[in-house]
Scaffold this motif. Structure first.
Motif, PDB file in Angstrom:
ATOM      1  N   ILE A   1       0.849  -1.198   0.000  1.00 38.59           N
ATOM      2  CA  ILE A   1       0.000   0.000   0.000  1.00 38.59           C
ATOM      3  C   ILE A   1       0.881   1.243   0.000  1.00 38.59           C
ATOM      4  N   CYS A   2       0.742   2.095  -1.009  1.00 39.33           N
ATOM      5  CA  CYS A   2       1.436   3.384  -1.067  1.00 39.33           C
ATOM      6  C   CYS A   2       0.375   4.464  -0.902  1.00 39.33           C
ATOM      7  N   SER A   3       0.495   5.287   0.129  1.00 39.40           N
ATOM      8  CA  SER A   3      -0.611   6.181   0.466  1.00 39.40           C
ATOM      9  C   SER A   3      -0.136   7.557   0.915  1.00 39.40           C
ATOM     10  N   ARG A   4      -0.971   8.575   0.589  1.00 41.27           N
ATOM     11  CA  ARG A   4      -0.695   9.937   1.039  1.00 41.27           C
ATOM     12  C   ARG A   4      -0.965  10.089   2.533  1.00 41.27           C
ATOM     13  N   GLU A   5      -1.898   9.285   3.044  1.00 35.12           N
ATOM     14  CA  GLU A   5      -2.211   9.285   4.475  1.00 35.12           C
ATOM     15  C   GLU A   5      -1.815   7.936   5.058  1.00 35.12           C
ATOM     16  N   ASP A   6      -1.495   7.906   6.344  1.00 39.50           N
ATOM     17  CA  ASP A   6      -1.162   6.639   6.984  1.00 39.50           C
ATOM     18  C   ASP A   6      -2.386   5.733   6.993  1.00 39.50           C
ATOM     19  N   PRO A   7      -2.331   4.556   6.353  1.00 29.60           N
ATOM     20  CA  PRO A   7      -3.505   3.666   6.323  1.00 29.60           C
ATOM     21  C   PRO A   7      -3.698   2.973   7.682  1.00 29.60           C
ATOM     22  N   THR A   8      -4.948   2.632   7.982  1.00 31.70           N
ATOM     23  CA  THR A   8      -5.257   1.908   9.229  1.00 31.70           C
ATOM     24  C   THR A   8      -5.611   0.460   8.967  1.00 31.70           C
TER      25      THR A   8
ATOM     26  N   CYS B   1      -5.749  -2.806   5.640  1.00 29.21           N
ATOM     27  CA  CYS B   1      -5.326  -3.253   4.316  1.00 29.21           C
ATOM     28  C   CYS B   1      -6.417  -2.966   3.289  1.00 29.21           C
ATOM     29  N   THR B   2      -6.028  -2.453   2.146  1.00 28.12           N
ATOM     30  CA  THR B   2      -6.984  -2.136   1.079  1.00 28.12           C
ATOM     31  C   THR B   2      -7.488  -3.402   0.374  1.00 28.12           C
ATOM     32  N   ALA B   3      -6.800  -4.534   0.628  1.00 28.06           N
ATOM     33  CA  ALA B   3      -7.212  -5.786  -0.034  1.00 28.06           C
ATOM     34  C   ALA B   3      -8.017  -6.688   0.903  1.00 28.06           C
ATOM     35  N   CYS B   4      -7.511  -6.884   2.155  1.00 28.22           N
ATOM     36  CA  CYS B   4      -8.183  -7.840   3.050  1.00 28.22           C
ATOM     37  C   CYS B   4      -8.714  -7.201   4.325  1.00 28.22           C
ATOM     38  N   SER B   5      -8.550  -5.889   4.464  1.00 28.34           N
ATOM     39  CA  SER B   5      -9.042  -5.120   5.616  1.00 28.34           C
ATOM     40  C   SER B   5      -8.306  -5.431   6.917  1.00 28.34           C
ATOM     41  N   SER B   6      -7.235  -6.193   6.863  1.00 22.69           N
ATOM     42  CA  SER B   6      -6.470  -6.491   8.072  1.00 22.69           C
ATOM     43  C   SER B   6      -5.834  -5.208   8.617  1.00 22.69           C
ATOM     44  N   SER B   7      -5.724  -5.128   9.908  1.00 24.98           N
ATOM     45  CA  SER B   7      -5.077  -3.969  10.530  1.00 24.98           C
ATOM     46  C   SER B   7      -3.601  -4.227  10.793  1.00 24.98           C
ATOM     47  N   LYS B   8      -3.132  -5.421  10.408  1.00 26.45           N
ATOM     48  CA  LYS B   8      -1.724  -5.768  10.624  1.00 26.45           C
ATOM     49  C   LYS B   8      -0.873  -5.229   9.466  1.00 26.45           C
ATOM     50  N   LEU B   9      -0.554  -3.940   9.581  1.00 29.90           N
ATOM     51  CA  LEU B   9       0.240  -3.280   8.546  1.00 29.90           C
ATOM     52  C   LEU B   9       1.602  -2.890   9.104  1.00 29.90           C
ATOM     53  N   LYS B  10       2.631  -3.050   8.281  1.00 27.66           N
ATOM     54  CA  LYS B  10       3.996  -2.705   8.692  1.00 27.66           C
ATOM     55  C   LYS B  10       4.578  -1.738   7.669  1.00 27.66           C
ATOM     56  N   GLN B  11       5.029  -0.572   8.141  1.00 30.38           N
ATOM     57  CA  GLN B  11       5.589   0.418   7.219  1.00 30.38           C
ATOM     58  C   GLN B  11       7.012   0.039   6.829  1.00 30.38           C
ATOM     59  N   ASP B  12       7.376   0.368   5.595  1.00 26.57           N
ATOM     60  CA  ASP B  12       8.744   0.143   5.128  1.00 26.57           C
ATOM     61  C   ASP B  12       9.713   0.806   6.100  1.00 26.57           C
ATOM     62  N   GLU B  13      10.795   0.131   6.414  1.00 19.77           N
ATOM     63  CA  GLU B  13      11.750   0.618   7.416  1.00 19.77           C
ATOM     64  C   GLU B  13      12.645   1.747   6.887  1.00 19.77           C
ATOM     65  N   ASP B  14      12.824   1.831   5.576  1.00 18.07           N
ATOM     66  CA  ASP B  14      13.801   2.758   5.011  1.00 18.07           C
ATOM     67  C   ASP B  14      13.266   4.189   4.954  1.00 18.07           C
ATOM     68  N   VAL B  15      14.212   5.135   4.839  1.00 18.02           N
ATOM     69  CA  VAL B  15      13.845   6.537   4.607  1.00 18.02           C
ATOM     70  C   VAL B  15      14.330   6.931   3.217  1.00 18.02           C
ATOM     71  N   LEU B  16      13.889   8.097   2.764  1.00 18.55           N
ATOM     72  CA  LEU B  16      14.271   8.580   1.437  1.00 18.55           C
ATOM     73  C   LEU B  16      15.621   9.292   1.470  1.00 18.55           C
ATOM     74  N   ASP B  17      16.336   9.197   0.373  1.00 23.17           N
ATOM     75  CA  ASP B  17      17.555   9.954   0.170  1.00 23.17           C
ATOM     76  C   ASP B  17      17.270  11.429   0.487  1.00 23.17           C
ATOM     77  N   THR B  18      18.182  12.048   1.211  1.00 25.00           N
ATOM     78  CA  THR B  18      18.017  13.475   1.555  1.00 25.00           C
ATOM     79  C   THR B  18      17.745  14.323   0.315  1.00 25.00           C
ATOM     80  N   TRP B  19      18.392  13.977  -0.805  1.00 24.05           N
ATOM     81  CA  TRP B  19      18.245  14.788  -2.016  1.00 24.05           C
ATOM     82  C   TRP B  19      16.854  14.667  -2.626  1.00 24.05           C
TER      83      TRP B  19
END
Length: 884
Positions: A428-435, A437-455
């Motif tokens: 799920i890629c979203s402008r707002e933090d999802p609560t 799953c858009t497919a199965c409605s599960s609330s067990k969501l884990k955000q990607d651990e990485d951050v974006l390049d400063t540039w």
């Protein structure tokens, strides 16, 4: 109207600069006006690292921007200069981790949330340091609009751009070869890698053919990577290896079967013409691996030790592993030979650690679709690089650009806005933090651990700082921005990325012009670095000499795109220039007591008045044109020359007789008016370069307004440009200089009365010098001036000078003791000849030429040349005195 004279006898920047900066800031002079119908000038500050310190590069960069902002503001543009700072992911996190280490902790002891709290605390503690330092420099940016790449608005813009690109298929995740820094423990982009030539070895290794006594010899500079080899490549049709293509070889030390295949990447002339292929640890091998469906075997850990795929070498640091592998190859009879070999080794730009190419699961931006319009806009002229040569560099880089790895294995930064469902695997890629799953409605969501390049966030700076993605009034009025001022070292890091980001997200270029400046080097032309110990702290320069002196000394003579050397003698010269401006202003103000401004008639002006007014109006046009062309260094040099030479050394001296001994009161008022008008104009032209001293002096001028910042920029008055007055005055000044030179050559003090004879070219010249001879008498200290169109014979024992309109003779008989002077000159001639011989001996000495540094040899050559010129002058003077 009288002027209250209270300019201090000596200029003290410490008493002046802070006072005026607070005054400007408190009166909101740095902010643009509300009238959006006016033409605008906008510029965004390249954001320095939030926890960084001001260095000379920042000082130069922001001085250039401030000159442009102050100049355009005075021209009537609605001017916005947006300041801000960058969160600087790797650099800031590293500083905080160092701080934690001093407490015996690491980030994992705290956990992500608590660690980020510590980083924000660090940012609050040190985040104002560099902005305060920029204020000391005099930066007239609108601090009420100050931004931070991780503030709420910029963070919203970052997420909007990421989602936009993701939805268009321009952002993807995949296993790809990246540059890995084992110390920073993160991926870094290609342009964050610096390649240095290093002395190394080329090891030639036997790879035995399966089921045969035959073998292929491969050559490598990195034998430790062979543990991850999954193939051997040869050039198509190479007669040496054609019969082996399609066969397998046995990887030494590992015993793994790997194929032999053909690929055009191979250089048949390098090494043995056979290449070991390690797809997981070399970008070119990675591409070959994709073409030939080779396995990717990662053999390094994140901290550059060998992992379990390295077999018995697991746990060894990579250089230890290299030594062990070479020893084992030799012991097993696989090492054919070792050659010395120089090759380029990539280092992390931030920590100087050798980077490790490594296959890793990362996020990337597809660059080709974004690069094409960014190239076209520049080729179409919508964006202009100054100087022009950087256009070719930019286009070449953009045409060969690879996909941009934008993920970083850090905690400090913009976290990638992608979540994974732990139940069904939905991404799920979203402008707002999802609560859920858009497919199965599960609330067990884990955000990607990485951050974006400063540039990634810096690339949005020109429009995110103006309110995008909201359609704000600032965005409508000030975007695209007018110009970007930046160093040549971040064209690819930042400039290129801003261009394609601006076009993609707003449909417009982010700026119309890019003014590229060079780097500041030390006096010997070397980069400033901690290791060389040649760094200069600009704050120390400001504290000792003042911000105006630092600004003007850096900018004088700078040309777009070229590096500039920081030289202490330039700082000293600029301090002297500041004092010259101050003392000249003080002189003018001291002589305005009981002065009342009047309207002047042109026929009241003397030649000296008409000359200085004409020169000043010419200078207005020159300075304005130079600023329009971004030749800011030449504009500064032009101001320096005009103020020091023409106004101070000539006009003020020419004005003194009328100030101190006027024929009548009106004559004094006329010269007072001209002095005041020129001084006020000079202060206006100088203000963008030296804002503090000009404001201080301006506040003492009769009839001043609230601030010089709001004074209109001078405009050339064509009616006051008089070429004829300039020609006449230059002729008179030439005579004065020549007579002064004669005085100096023959040690004649100013109090020594001398006679001057002028042999003039024609009647017109005679009339000029007849009319304005008083200038020569006053400034050359000539007691008797004789004009002639013809001389029966040239004066005996007279020093002479030849100019275009006149021959000058100064009789020396009776003024000096000729015999004594001849003796003095002959002694000086003898000493000079000794100096010439000494220099010649050195410059013909092979030992000296081979051992001495180049700059020492050049100094010796300069000494020799100077001595030879001096000798020639001495011989000429002796010839005059001896009557030869």
């Amino acid at each position: 109207m009288s002027s209250q004279i209270s300019l201090a006898s000596v200029y003290d920047p410490e008493q002046v600069e802070g006072k005026w900066y607070d005054f400007w800031k408190s009166h909101n002079y740095f902010a643009p006006g509300d009238d959006y119908s006016k033409k605008h000038f906008s510029i965004v500050m390249p954001p320095p690292n939030v926890t960084g310190q001001l260095h000379l590069g920042h000082a130069l960069d922001n001085t250039l921007q401030d000159i442009l902002a102050r100049w355009r503001r005075m021209q009537g543009y609605n001017t916005l200069w947006v300041p801000g700072t960058d969160h600087a992911g790797i650099a800031t996190q590293a500083r905080v981790e160092e701080n934690l280490a001093s407490e015996g902790l690491n980030k994992h002891d705290l956990g992500r949330e608590k660690f980020l709290e510590r980083v924000w605390e660090w940012k609050e503690l040190y985040g104002d340091r560099i902005t305060n330092q920029l204020s000391l420099l005099g930066s007239s940016c609108d601090w009420s609009r100050e931004r931070f790449t991780m503030d709420e608005g910029c963070s919203q813009a970052v997420r909007e751009v990421f989602v936009n690109l993701y939805e268009k298929g321009l952002i993807y995740r995949g296993n790809y070869i990246i540059n890995w820094c084992p110390k920073c423990m993160t991926a870094i982009s290609d342009i964050e890698v610096e390649h240095d030539d290093s002395d190394g070895c080329l090891w030639h290794i036997k790879y035995p053919l399966e089921g045969s006594d035959e073998y292929i010899v491969v050559a490598t500079t990195r034998p430790e990577t062979m543990l991850g080899d999954t193939g051997v490549a040869v050039y198509p049709g190479d007669e040496r290896y054609r019969h082996l293509v399609g066969e397998n070889v046995i990887l030494p030390l590992m015993g793994r079967k790997i194929p032999v295949f053909e690929d055009h990447y191979v250089d048949r002339e390098f090494g043995t013409g056979a290449v070991k292929v390690t797809p997981a640890h070399d970008p070119n091998d990675f591409e070959m691996g994709l073409r030939h469906d080779l396995e990717q075997i990662v053999v390094f850990t994140a901290d550059a030790r060998m992992n379990e795929n390295a077999g018995s070498y697991a746990g060894l640091e990579r250089m230890e592993c290299r030594s062990q592998v070479v020893a084992d190859l030799e012991a097993g009879g696989f090492l054919v030979k070792t050659e010395e070999h120089q090759h380029a080794v990539g280092h992390c730009q931030r920590c100087d650690t050798i980077i490790e190419p490594m296959v890793s699961l990362q996020w990337f931006v597809k660059m080709k679709p974004l690069a094409e319009p960014a190239i076209q806009k520049v080729m179409d002229g919508e964006i202009r690089f100054i100087p022009e040569r950087f256009t070719k560099i930019y286009i070449n880089w953009m045409e060969n650009i690879r996909d941009w790895c934008i993920s970083r294995q850090l905690w400090w930064g913009h976290r990638i806005p992608v979540w994974y469902c732990e139940d069904c695997g939905q991404v799920i890629c979203s402008r707002e933090d999802p609560t859920s799953c858009t497919a199965c409605s599960s609330s067990k969501l884990k955000q990607d651990e990485d951050v974006l390049d400063t540039w990634f966030s810096s690339a949005l700076w020109p429009f995110s700082t103006l309110g995008w993605p909201q359609d704000t009034a600032d965005l409508q009025h000030f975007y695209p921005t007018s110009v970007l001022v930046t160093g040549r070292d971040i064209i690819f890091f930042w400039v290129a990325r801003m261009i394609f980001s601006g076009i993609e997200q707003t449909g417009k270029v982010p700026f119309h012009e890019v003014n590229i400046h060079g780097l500041i080097l030390d006096a010997q032309g070397r980069k400033m670095s901690k290791s060389l110990g040649n760094g200069i702290d600009p704050i120390e320069v400001i504290q000792k000499y003042g911000a105006d002196t630092l600004r003007f000394s850096m900018i004088t003579g700078v040309t777009p795109g070229n590096d500039v050397r920081f030289q202490w003698d330039k700082v000293e010269n600029t301090r002297n220039f500041s004092n010259k401006v101050w003392n000249a202003s003080r002189f003018v103000l001291m002589n305005l007591t009981d002065f009342t401004p009047v309207e002047l008639e042109k026929n009241e002006l003397t030649l000296a008045d008409r000359w200085i007014i004409s020169r000043f109006n010419t200078k207005i046009a020159e300075i304005t044109e130079l600023l329009e062309r971004y030749e800011l260094g030449e504009a500064a040099r032009g101001m320096y020359d005009f103020i020091w030479d023409e106004f101070c050394d000539w006009y003020i001296e020419l004005a003194k007789p009328r100030l101190f001994h006027p024929a009548n009161e009106r004559e004094k008022v006329v010269v007072q008016s001209v002095l005041l008008d020129i001084l006020k104009g000079i202060l206006k032209l100088l203000h963008p370069f030296m804002p503090f001293i000009t404001e201080e002096i301006y506040q003492y001028l009769p009839g001043h307004n609230e601030t010089i910042m709001l004074e209109p920029w001078p405009i050339r008055d064509e009616s006051m440009v008089e070429p004829e007055a300039v020609i006449k005055m230059q002729a008179i000044m030439g005579v004065i200089r020549a007579i002064r030179n004669i005085r100096a050559e023959f040690n004649l003090s100013h109090s020594t009365p001398i006679k001057a004879i002028l042999l003039l070219k024609d009647k017109q010249a005679w009339e000029w010098f007849e009319t304005y001879g008083s200038y020569i008498k006053d400034l050359a200290k000539v007691s008797e001036l004789r004009l002639s169109l013809d001389l029966d014979e040239k004066p005996h024992q007279a020093a002479s000078a030849l100019l275009s309109l006149v021959e000058i003779y100064v009789p020396l008989e009776g003024i000096i003791d000729v015999d004594k002077e001849i003796g003095r000159l002959e002694k000086e001639l003898k000493n000079t000849e000794v100096d010439i011989d000494r220099a010649a001996a050195k410059l013909t000495n092979e030992k000296f030429l081979n051992k001495a540094p180049a700059d020492v040899i050049e100094k010796e050559k300069a000494k020799q040349k100077e001595a030879e010129i001096k000798k020639e002058g001495l011989l000429q003077r002796l010839q005059i005195l001896k009557g030869e």
